[in-house]
Design a protein around this motif. Structure first.
Motif, mmCIF file in Angstrom:
data_model
loop_
_atom_site.group_PDB
_atom_site.id
_atom_site.type_symbol
_atom_site.label_atom_id
_atom_site.label_comp_id
_atom_site.label_asym_id
_atom_site.label_seq_id
_atom_site.Cartn_x
_atom_site.Cartn_y
_atom_site.Cartn_z
ATOM 1 N N MET A 19 -27.675 45.180 44.631
ATOM 2 C CA MET A 19 -28.492 46.013 44.357
ATOM 3 C C MET A 19 -30.046 45.137 44.201
ATOM 4 O O MET A 19 -30.150 44.314 43.498
ATOM 5 N N TRP A 50 -22.424 57.263 43.229
ATOM 6 C CA TRP A 50 -23.052 56.134 42.408
ATOM 7 C C TRP A 50 -24.364 55.933 42.448
ATOM 8 O O TRP A 50 -25.007 56.147 43.669
ATOM 9 N N GLU A 73 -28.141 54.880 42.783
ATOM 10 C CA GLU A 73 -28.761 53.639 43.756
ATOM 11 C C GLU A 73 -29.294 52.504 42.909
ATOM 12 O O GLU A 73 -29.214 51.479 43.035
ATOM 13 N N ARG A 75 -14.849 51.381 41.863
ATOM 14 C CA ARG A 75 -16.373 50.978 41.588
ATOM 15 C C ARG A 75 -16.236 49.427 40.844
ATOM 16 O O ARG A 75 -17.247 48.828 40.561
ATOM 17 N N ASP A 86 -15.883 46.138 41.785
ATOM 18 C CA ASP A 86 -16.871 45.272 42.405
ATOM 19 C C ASP A 86 -18.062 45.605 42.139
ATOM 20 O O ASP A 86 -19.006 44.479 41.884
ATOM 21 N N THR A 87 -18.701 46.872 42.321
ATOM 22 C CA THR A 87 -20.098 47.281 41.970
ATOM 23 C C THR A 87 -20.395 46.467 40.500
ATOM 24 O O THR A 87 -21.477 46.274 40.120
ATOM 25 N N GLN A 100 -20.543 42.873 39.847
ATOM 26 C CA GLN A 100 -21.642 42.393 40.324
ATOM 27 C C GLN A 100 -22.876 42.531 39.415
ATOM 28 O O GLN A 100 -23.720 41.907 38.917
ATOM 29 N N LEU A 101 -23.051 43.902 39.110
ATOM 30 C CA LEU A 101 -24.060 44.350 37.948
ATOM 31 C C LEU A 101 -24.077 43.702 36.848
ATOM 32 O O LEU A 101 -24.778 43.216 36.173
#
Length: 257
Positions: free
Chosen positions: A1, A56, A58, A83, A85-86, A89-90
């Motif tokens: 992101m 989800w 952006e 969700r 992995d997202t 990472q966040l």
């Protein structure tokens, strides 16, 4: 992101995680508090209510998640893993998150119910939880390194153990409260800017310093700095909110369990 660095954009994108299924102890109050305080600091909070199956957002600057019953955790489990992995990472990128009770447990390694059903977690926090027959319930005062004294209301049957893998306890129990497990005097966990806690209440209206930590960290992550542009009227409103918060803190911290 992609991180936004333009300081002329004052939006903060805030995800309310699974409010339909994980909000049985008034944890939406945390979202309302952050939304109001961010606006009074001159930012434009944009709330994204994310439930199972939703698209989800952006952009994500802050994640707020609440508590729920065991069946609520089971309902969201598959979607949460989709969700994972997202979210990992966040978290690793420094996005702040406040996760209450049930979502605190599912952001760990696993949650085992008192009937023996094991729900795997998404491994953001190095903790695991095992459900017990006895509930741990009542007002709780804790001391945090980041935000000083915090008061909230714990209501859980899970005993949580914090592992030594970069995850640290969020707080130390200051009164007769139970906290994570009732034996090591810890409460909650933190890794990166992710905070897991059993503090309901909702917790943020009584603890503006925690709200401001989340808002400041979200703004710094997105824009590089936290630059409030409160008007005189907004500063008066903040002062009134802080006075009410202090009064609520004082009452809750002295009320017996």
């Amino acid at each position: 992101m992609t991180r936004t660095t333009q300081t002329n954009t004052r939006v903060l994108d805030i995800v309310s995680l699974y409010p339909k299924d994980m909000n049985i102890y008034g944890d939406t109050g945390n979202v309302k508090t952050v939304e109001l305080r961010a606006r009074l600091y001159g930012y434009e909070p944009r709330i994204h209510a994310y439930n199972v199956g939703d698209a989800w957002p952006e952009q994500v600057d802050l994640v707020l998640g609440g508590g729920g019953q065991d069946k609520g955790q089971a309902v969201i489990s598959d979607d949460l893993f989709a969700r994972a992995d997202t979210l990992r990472q966040l978290a690793a990128d420094g996005v702040p998150m406040l996760l209450i009770c049930g979502l605190y447990q599912l952001f760990g390694e696993y949650f085992e119910t008192h009937e023996g059903q094991r729900l795997p977690g998404i491994h953001v926090l190095g903790v695991h939880t095992v459900g017990q027959d006895t509930r741990m319930i009542g007002n709780l005062v804790e001391k945090t390194e980041q935000c000083g004294a915090i008061v909230g209301y714990e209501n859980h049957s899970g005993q949580t153990i914090v592992h030594d893998d970069g995850t640290q306890p969020w707080a130390r129990v200051e009164n007769e409260g139970t906290g994570n497990n009732g034996s090591d005097f810890t409460e909650g966990a933190r890794k990166y800017n992710v905070i897991g806690t059993y503090m309901h209440g909702s917790v943020l209206p009584k603890n503006p310093q925690l709200s401001d930590f989340l808002i400041r960290t979200a703004a710094e992550h997105r824009y590089g700095t936290f630059e409030p542009t409160s008007t005189a009227e907004q500063k008066v409103q903040l002062d009134k909110l802080n006075a009410l918060a202090q009064a609520a803190f004082d009452v809750a911290s002295t009320r017996p369990r």
